[in-house]
Design an enzyme around this catalytic site. Structure first.
Site, PDB file in Angstrom:
ATOM      1  N   HIS A 126      -5.006 -34.119  17.437  1.00 51.14           N
ATOM      2  CA  HIS A 126      -3.907 -34.964  17.901  1.00 51.14           C
ATOM      3  C   HIS A 126      -2.806 -34.127  18.526  1.00 51.14           C
ATOM      4  O   HIS A 126      -1.680 -34.603  18.674  1.00 51.14           O
ATOM      5  CB  HIS A 126      -3.377 -35.800  16.737  1.00 51.14           C
ATOM      6  CG  HIS A 126      -4.438 -36.724  16.209  1.00 51.14           C
ATOM      7  ND1 HIS A 126      -4.551 -38.030  16.624  1.00 51.14           N
ATOM      8  CD2 HIS A 126      -5.461 -36.484  15.358  1.00 51.14           C
ATOM      9  CE1 HIS A 126      -5.601 -38.577  16.013  1.00 51.14           C
ATOM     10  NE2 HIS A 126      -6.172 -37.658  15.255  1.00 51.14           N
ATOM     11  N   GLU A 135      -4.781  -7.416  15.138  1.00 58.07           N
ATOM     12  CA  GLU A 135      -4.292  -6.086  14.795  1.00 58.07           C
ATOM     13  C   GLU A 135      -5.444  -5.093  14.909  1.00 58.07           C
ATOM     14  O   GLU A 135      -5.255  -3.924  15.222  1.00 58.07           O
ATOM     15  CB  GLU A 135      -3.696  -6.075  13.378  1.00 58.07           C
ATOM     16  CG  GLU A 135      -2.700  -4.956  13.180  1.00 58.07           C
ATOM     17  CD  GLU A 135      -1.854  -5.108  11.930  1.00 58.07           C
ATOM     18  OE1 GLU A 135      -0.627  -5.070  12.036  1.00 58.07           O
ATOM     19  OE2 GLU A 135      -2.428  -5.273  10.838  1.00 58.07           O
ATOM     20  N   LYS A 184       0.833  -1.196   0.000  1.00 64.74           N
ATOM     21  CA  LYS A 184       0.000   0.000   0.000  1.00 64.74           C
ATOM     22  C   LYS A 184       0.875   1.257   0.000  1.00 64.74           C
ATOM     23  O   LYS A 184       0.697   2.158  -0.797  1.00 64.74           O
ATOM     24  CB  LYS A 184      -0.901  -0.040   1.242  1.00 64.74           C
ATOM     25  CG  LYS A 184      -1.873   1.096   1.355  1.00 64.74           C
ATOM     26  CD  LYS A 184      -2.818   0.825   2.524  1.00 64.74           C
ATOM     27  CE  LYS A 184      -3.568   2.071   2.924  1.00 64.74           C
ATOM     28  NZ  LYS A 184      -4.491   1.825   4.039  1.00 64.74           N
ATOM     29  N   GLU A 215      10.469  -4.606   4.692  1.00 65.65           N
ATOM     30  CA  GLU A 215      10.570  -6.000   4.257  1.00 65.65           C
ATOM     31  C   GLU A 215      10.270  -6.121   2.760  1.00 65.65           C
ATOM     32  O   GLU A 215      11.015  -6.753   2.005  1.00 65.65           O
ATOM     33  CB  GLU A 215       9.570  -6.886   5.021  1.00 65.65           C
ATOM     34  CG  GLU A 215       9.873  -7.085   6.488  1.00 65.65           C
ATOM     35  CD  GLU A 215       9.283  -5.999   7.383  1.00 65.65           C
ATOM     36  OE1 GLU A 215       8.939  -4.897   6.867  1.00 65.65           O
ATOM     37  OE2 GLU A 215       9.156  -6.247   8.590  1.00 65.65           O
ATOM     38  N   LYS A 271       9.297  -0.903  14.355  1.00 63.88           N
ATOM     39  CA  LYS A 271       9.822  -0.515  13.031  1.00 63.88           C
ATOM     40  C   LYS A 271      10.831   0.612  13.182  1.00 63.88           C
ATOM     41  O   LYS A 271      11.904   0.588  12.593  1.00 63.88           O
ATOM     42  CB  LYS A 271       8.669   0.016  12.157  1.00 63.88           C
ATOM     43  CG  LYS A 271       7.781  -1.018  11.531  1.00 63.88           C
ATOM     44  CD  LYS A 271       6.938  -0.303  10.474  1.00 63.88           C
ATOM     45  CE  LYS A 271       5.752  -1.105  10.039  1.00 63.88           C
ATOM     46  NZ  LYS A 271       4.856  -0.353   9.159  1.00 63.88           N
ATOM     47  N   GLY A 311      -4.872  -2.414   5.355  1.00 62.24           N
ATOM     48  CA  GLY A 311      -4.098  -3.552   4.856  1.00 62.24           C
ATOM     49  C   GLY A 311      -4.772  -4.893   5.119  1.00 62.24           C
ATOM     50  O   GLY A 311      -4.916  -5.728   4.226  1.00 62.24           O
ATOM     51  N   ARG A 312      -5.219  -5.097   6.365  1.00 61.70           N
ATOM     52  CA  ARG A 312      -5.807  -6.396   6.717  1.00 61.70           C
ATOM     53  C   ARG A 312      -7.230  -6.565   6.192  1.00 61.70           C
ATOM     54  O   ARG A 312      -7.851  -7.593   6.436  1.00 61.70           O
ATOM     55  CB  ARG A 312      -5.746  -6.593   8.232  1.00 61.70           C
ATOM     56  CG  ARG A 312      -6.391  -5.486   9.040  1.00 61.70           C
ATOM     57  CD  ARG A 312      -5.998  -5.610  10.510  1.00 61.70           C
ATOM     58  NE  ARG A 312      -6.449  -4.483  11.326  1.00 61.70           N
ATOM     59  CZ  ARG A 312      -5.811  -3.331  11.448  1.00 61.70           C
ATOM     60  NH1 ARG A 312      -4.702  -3.115  10.772  1.00 61.70           N
ATOM     61  NH2 ARG A 312      -6.271  -2.369  12.225  1.00 61.70           N
TER      62      ARG A 312
HETATM   63  C1  G6Q Z   1      -2.558  -4.081   8.059  1.00 63.70           C
HETATM   64  C2  G6Q Z   1      -1.344  -3.389   8.410  1.00 63.70           C
HETATM   65  C3  G6Q Z   1      -0.066  -4.052   7.939  1.00 63.70           C
HETATM   66  C4  G6Q Z   1       0.295  -3.753   6.489  1.00 63.70           C
HETATM   67  C5  G6Q Z   1       1.733  -4.162   6.244  1.00 63.70           C
HETATM   68  C6  G6Q Z   1       2.165  -3.941   4.830  1.00 63.70           C
HETATM   69  O1  G6Q Z   1      -3.669  -3.705   8.321  1.00 63.70           O
HETATM   70  O2  G6Q Z   1      -1.427  -2.078   8.027  1.00 63.70           O
HETATM   71  O3  G6Q Z   1      -0.053  -5.438   8.116  1.00 63.70           O
HETATM   72  O4  G6Q Z   1      -0.571  -4.410   5.625  1.00 63.70           O
HETATM   73  O5  G6Q Z   1       2.574  -3.464   7.131  1.00 63.70           O
HETATM   74  O6  G6Q Z   1       2.058  -2.595   4.500  1.00 63.70           O
HETATM   75  P1  G6Q Z   1       2.227  -2.121   3.018  1.00 63.70           P
HETATM   76  O7  G6Q Z   1       1.131  -2.717   2.214  1.00 63.70           O
HETATM   77  O8  G6Q Z   1       2.157  -0.627   3.057  1.00 63.70           O
HETATM   78  O9  G6Q Z   1       3.560  -2.614   2.540  1.00 63.70           O
END
Ligand code: G6Q
Length: 551
Positions: free
Chosen positions: A389, A358, A210, A216, A509, A272-273
């Site tokens: 199990h 989250e 996003k 990462e 971070k 994001g989620r």
């Molecule tokens: C989700 C969070 C988080 C996000 C990641 C990736 O709700 O905001 O998990 O999706 O940190 O972020 P980017 O899509 O910006 O790389």
């Protein structure tokens, strides 16, 4: 805004529930079932093709009414309306929360800052479809003219967990001649293993981020570019054919070297989620095709409409959310186990961990005050029957109360032998065993010696929901995800928290960024961390030097 009147109504509803809990806590599900022969009917519900049996919960009709009363007192109705209207309900980020717009039908209107966002959603969908079709029919070719057969999604968190889960969940519907892989961890092993047997000439990378600034993802995207370009003798013009981006940040996408014509956009009102049904789902669409992707969106939408319009007493996400609050805040349960009896849903619990924790792992209210009760339970789980199990022992006979959500399907997608009957027999048996247990008298009657009896007693009275759906399809997956999204929303409304921010992931971070340059053995600046962190850094630096000298 919380007014004095709403605060006191909330308090009254909460106090009434606390009193009711005291009266109910000692009652056993055996007794509740014995008292009402129609209990299963009285506490089950079918909506949008999803059947929920919630009769094995420690509730009565009074509990349900009181919980619904609490939801009303907490303004759940107004909050639902505000979300669907596009109000900026993510207060700490001053954003609208409109994942529901991602699956709204073409003619719908949802206005954010004076603009109907639905046409833009459908424009991106059309662009994704065009791309997916050209890749799937081989029109989109790699730099050397070979068709793309490998798709690697690079993303993390919300830009990874949804795509991974959806790919696994809908694998049955996916193109088997295409390979899908996912890189998320900044540990280079993740990338190295994913590409180890791939041919750059036939590999497409989707950089899904996003913000397009996530450490990462950008680290892995650079590794991928070096690997890919390396496969074409260093020819940078190959990037245009082997990289596409999913992002809201066109500037950074262009800076990375991806043509913005190959960028699929979304918006700041998609968290994001909550983004697996936005362009973040590009890998899903490539795997299952545009038609199935549309069917998944329609499934999401059906559940959205149910959530928006059904009375709370007959509203699946509302009831599930209220039950989660009931156990979390009155019984003191700390976790919820999600146990899909469906191998294709093996990543569903992992996906839900982010969605639920989250979202609702918050300690302050929307107005910034301390929360009045515990929030967000810990969600976890594994597919059945494997879990049986391993950790089910603790659910059955441990000292903690763990409400369970069982998820099962009437039809198997791989109907071989009588495996499916065995699978379903197990899920039904687990709910039964948890609820009713086995008394000492029953154990004795089976001939157990006295000393062994306590070990073999199951006290029962352990609650569960059973979600039963006809068949796992793209539409079903959409419904299930939306069910949990709105379940989470309901919980957040009761706790008066912002389910759509995630400040909790920020501190780590920032600190990591500060530490990165300090890991260079040549760095000379004094370390100013606590003694533990500083000595770990020193030990790593020395270890690195030793390892380098030994090479
Ligand atoms: C989700 C969070 C988080 C996000 C990641 C990736 O709700 O905001 O998990 O999706 O940190 O972020 P980017 O899509 O910006 O790389």
């Amino acid at each position: 805004m919380t007014t004095e009147a709403t605060t006191s109504t909330k308090k009254a509803a909460w106090t009434a529930l606390a009193g009711h809990y005291e009266a109910l806590r000692a009652r056993h599900l055996r007794e509740l079932f014995a008292q009402d022969p129609q209990r299963a009917e009285h506490f089950s519900l079918e909506a949008a093709g999803v059947f929920l049996d919630y009769s094995k919960n420690r509730i009565t009709a009074e509990t349900r009414s009181r919980l619904v009363e609490l939801a009303r007192a907490c303004g759940l109705r107004e909050r639902i309306d505000a979300m669907f209207r596009g109000d900026k309900i993510n207060v700490s980020e001053n954003r609208a929360v409109l994942h529901v717009a991602l699956r709204a039908p073409v003619g719908a209107s949802i206005v954010v800052d004076g603009e109907n966002v639905v046409p833009a959603v459908h424009a991106v969908l059309a662009k994704m479809e065009q791309f997916a079709t050209s890749l799937r029919d081989g029109t989109w070719k790699g730099y050397t003219g070979k068709p793309i057969t490998n798709i690697v999604n690079i993303g993390i968190g919300g830009s990874d967990l949804g795509p991974v889960m959806a790919y696994e969940a809908l694998r049955y519907y996916s193109r088997r001649d295409l390979t899908f892989r996912f890189v998320s961890n900044v540990d280079a092993t993740d990338f190295a293993e994913v590409v180890s047997d791939l041919d750059p000439a036939q590999t497409l990378f989707i950089v899904a981020s996003k913000t397009f600034t996530t450490l990462e993802t950008m680290t892995n995207a650079h590794l991928a570019r070096a690997w890919s370009v390396g496969g074409f003798g260093g020819d940078e013009s190959s990037v245009a054919k082997h990289f596409v981006a999913v992002s809201t940040n066109a500037k950074e996408v262009a800076k990375f070297g991806i043509d913005t014509a190959n960028m699929f956009g979304f918006w700041d009102w998609v968290g994001g989620r909550y983004s697996m049904d936005s362009a973040i789902g590009l890998s899903t669409m490539l795997a299952i095709g545009p038609e199935h992707f549309r069917a998944m969106l329609a499934g999401f939408h059906e559940m959205d409409e149910h959530f928006r319009s059904a009375p709370f007493e007959q509203n699946l996400p509302v009831l599930m959310g209220l039950l989660a609050v009931w156990y979390n805040d009155f019984f003191g349960a700390q976790t919820v186990a999600v146990l899909p009896y469906e191998q294709y849903l093996k990543r569903f619990p992992a996906y839900l961990q982010q969605l639920t924790m989250e979202s609702n792992g918050k300690h302050v209210t929307l107005e910034g005050g301390p929360v009045a009760s515990d929030t967000g339970p810990i969600y976890w789980g594994e597919p059945g029957t494997n879990g049986q199990h391993s950790f089910y022992q603790l659910i059955h006979q441990g000292t903690r109360l763990i409400p369970c959500d069982f998820i099962a399907f009437i039809e198997s997608l791989n109907d071989l032998g009588n495996s499916h009957d065995m699978l379903l027999a197990n899920v039904f048996a687990q709910g039964e065993a948890l609820a009713f247990g086995k008394t000492a008298a029953e154990v004795k009657a089976e001939g157990s010696p006295d000393w062994l009896v306590p070990h073999r007693v199951f006290e029962g009275n352990r609650p569960s929901n059973t979600i039963l759906v006809e068949r796992l399809t793209p539409a079903t997956l959409g419904k299930l995800v939306a069910l949990y999204e709105h379940n989470v929303f309901t919980q957040a409304a009761i706790w008066d928290i912002d389910a759509f921010d995630q400040w909790g992931v920020e501190l780590g971070k920032v600190l990591a960024q500060r530490i990165i340059p300090e890991l260079d053995p040549a760095s000379t600046g004094a370390l100013t961390h606590d003694s533990s962190t500083s000595s770990l850094i020193m030990r790593y630096r020395t270890g690195k030097l030793k390892a380098a000298a030994a090479r």
